[in-house]
Design an enzyme around this catalytic site. Structure first.
Site, PDB file in Angstrom:
ATOM      1  CG  ASP A 103      27.639   5.193  37.017  1.00 42.96           C
ATOM      2  OD1 ASP A 103      28.715   4.951  36.573  1.00 42.96           O
ATOM      3  OD2 ASP A 103      26.649   4.632  36.758  1.00 42.96           O
ATOM      4  CG  ASP A 114      25.687  12.038  36.817  1.00 39.76           C
ATOM      5  OD1 ASP A 114      26.738  11.260  36.178  1.00 39.76           O
ATOM      6  OD2 ASP A 114      24.394  11.631  36.837  1.00 39.76           O
ATOM      7  CG  ASP A 141      14.136  12.262  37.595  1.00 37.60           C
ATOM      8  OD1 ASP A 141      14.790  12.704  38.583  1.00 37.60           O
ATOM      9  OD2 ASP A 141      14.736  11.332  36.952  1.00 37.60           O
TER      10      ASP A 141
END
Length: 493
Positions: free
Chosen positions: A105, A107, A186
């Protein structure tokens, strides 16, 4: 490969480095987690605190290549660049590429707003209310594009962000610059940015150092960040299991006492998180960590209760998760229906036993047990009907597999749900349930030729109890005579 050289806003001169021969490439220091970057550079720079200096790693000093980046992600990056926007690969894909884990994935982070991104791509769609992002779709692949975020607690930001009294962020659409965005992420290992303009890596939070130390470290105060989004606790567990990293002490400390905060998260979002947790290839370790940090009972409270009552049931779940990991490593498909069937089986079994003891026949008892289990679980993690229906069928099929007389065995073996139900039966057999003979029979049936199958069925007909047959109700003699009298009366009239 050229020497590893970390740059600040003002590049270091070669004379500032005491021993250039000590410098190594990123792949080499990633393999030696015991050595620190400070040792490699022979620098007296102190350990970084909450505020970190930007570190830039140029193209010839890191192993990330465009050949390992999704073509779809590159299209998004270059189109944003062509439109004079800043565009970076960000987060897990950069982290995994540094660790040679082949990210799937990708991003993208940019200074373009969601509306500006949407106008650039005809195949884009803005999604989300709490956190607006853009999905750019290329066939089955989706590239997630986010706009740089800024602190949400400033005076000008309050109109674009809101929190509950408990600190949960329910809306967060405050846009900022890349430095602010990095500190809003985070964990430090996710605050890494790959710059498409010069192919460098920008590290704003000491993430490369934590990758070297194999640490999961929260950016900012962990307790506050968990209150803002309790799912971060699940992410900490997932990364620790997936990467085989340790959770840094301050990041770890509030998790057990903050676990109940997950009850604030919508069940639909937690369903997606459960899939990420258990379908990452490290489901067994994830399960162990979730229970260790009191998080599993927030996701599956009735399963945890059943495991507390009968600890032996844990072996079934661990075996199922081990098989799931094995299938993922072999690139075989795994259905969430089977995963949830395994995680909730102790609950369904307990409900089934209660209903049997109340006098209900087995088949309706299993059907009702499945309905009760599903209804209870969806308050914590939703289960879409496309998964909950086959999950219950796997449970109900456990009774159907017991019936092997006549044509029933052949019909059962041809059923679309047979393979999943059979695998489930084998798991039960391997973890101590009293179904070993039945599991072996179905194994032999599948491996046998036509003649051997016929013998197996005939043998089972001699030993198994025949399935109960419904009897047709006969009319009583009184009913027959009254009907005859009525017919005679009508004929006479």
């Amino acid at each position: 490969m050229a020497p590893l050289l970390f740059l600040r806003y003002t590049p270091l001169s070669y004379s500032e480095i005491q021993d250039p021969a000590m410098l190594k490439g990123i792949p080499s220091f990633l393999k030696r987690p015991g050595d620190s970057i400070r040792q490699l550079l022979k620098s007296e720079r102190p350990q970084q605190s909450a505020q970190h200096e930007l570190r830039i790693v140029s193209r010839d000093e890191h192993p990330i290549s465009r050949s390992g980046i999704s073509e779809s992600a590159l299209k998004v990056l270059y189109r944003l660049k062509k439109a004079n926007y800043d565009a970076f690969l960000v987060g897990g894909c950069v982290r995994d590429a540094l660790l040679d884990l082949h990210p799937k994935d990708f991003d993208v982070a940019t200074n373009a707003t969601p509306e500006q991104v949407d106008r650039l791509f005809h195949n884009a769609r803005i999604i989300g209310r709490r956190f607006r992002i853009v999905h750019v779709r290329y066939g089955r692949e989706i590239i997630e594009v986010t706009t740089f975020r800024a602190p949400h607690d400033t005076g000008t930001a309050k109109s674009h962000a809101s929190q509950t009294d408990q600190g949960l962020l329910v809306r967060d659409n405050v846009f900022g610059n890349i430095e602010e965005d990095a500190l809003r992420r985070d964990f430090t290992i996710n605050a890494l940015y790959y710059n498409i303009r010069d192919f460098s890596i920008h590290d704003y939070a000491g993430g490369i150092n934590d990758i070297e130390q194999r640490l999961i470290r929260m950016i900012g105060d962990p307790e506050t960040r968990y209150r803002e989004d309790p799912v971060r606790m699940l992410r900490a567990i997932r990364f620790a299991a997936k990467l085989d990293f340790n959770i840094e002490a301050k990041t770890e400390a509030p998790i057990r006492t903050s676990a109940t905060l997950l009850r604030q998260i919508p069940a639909a979002r937690l369903f997606e998180e459960v899939l990420k947790l258990f379908l990452s290839g490290q489901a067994v370790e994830t399960f162990r960590l979730l229970r260790e940090y009191n998080l599993f009972e927030q996701l599956f409270p009735y399963t945890e209760e059943a495991l507390q009552e009968v600890p032996d049931k844990e072996s079934f779940i661990i075996k199922a998760l081990h098989n799931t990991d094995k299938r993922i490593q072999q690139n075989k498909p795994v259905t969430p229906a089977f995963l949830f069937a395994a995680l909730l089986w102790p609950v369904a079994q307990r409900a089934f036993g209660d209903l049997i003891r109340s006098g209900m026949p087995p088949v309706p008892a299993m059907q009702q047990a499945g309905q009760q289990t599903t209804a209870a679980q969806v308050d914590f993690t939703s289960i879409p009907k496309r998964f909950s229906q086959p999950m219950r069928e796997i449970w109900e099929f456990q009774l159907r597999l017991e019936r092997r007389q006549g044509k029933r065995a052949y019909q059962t073996a041809e059923h679309p749900r047979f393979r999943a139900a059979y695998d489930f039966l084998v798991l039960r057999s391997e973890t101590g349930e009293n179904v070993h003979e039945l599991a072996q029979w179905w194994t032999d049936f599948q491996e046998s030729d036509t003649h051997s199958r016929r013998n197996l069925v005939q043998h089972s007909e001699k030993n198994d109890k025949p399935a109960p047959r419904k009897r047709r109700r006969r009319r009583s003699n009184n009913n027959k005579s009254s009907h005859h009298k009525d017919s005679s009366r009508k004929s006479q009239e």
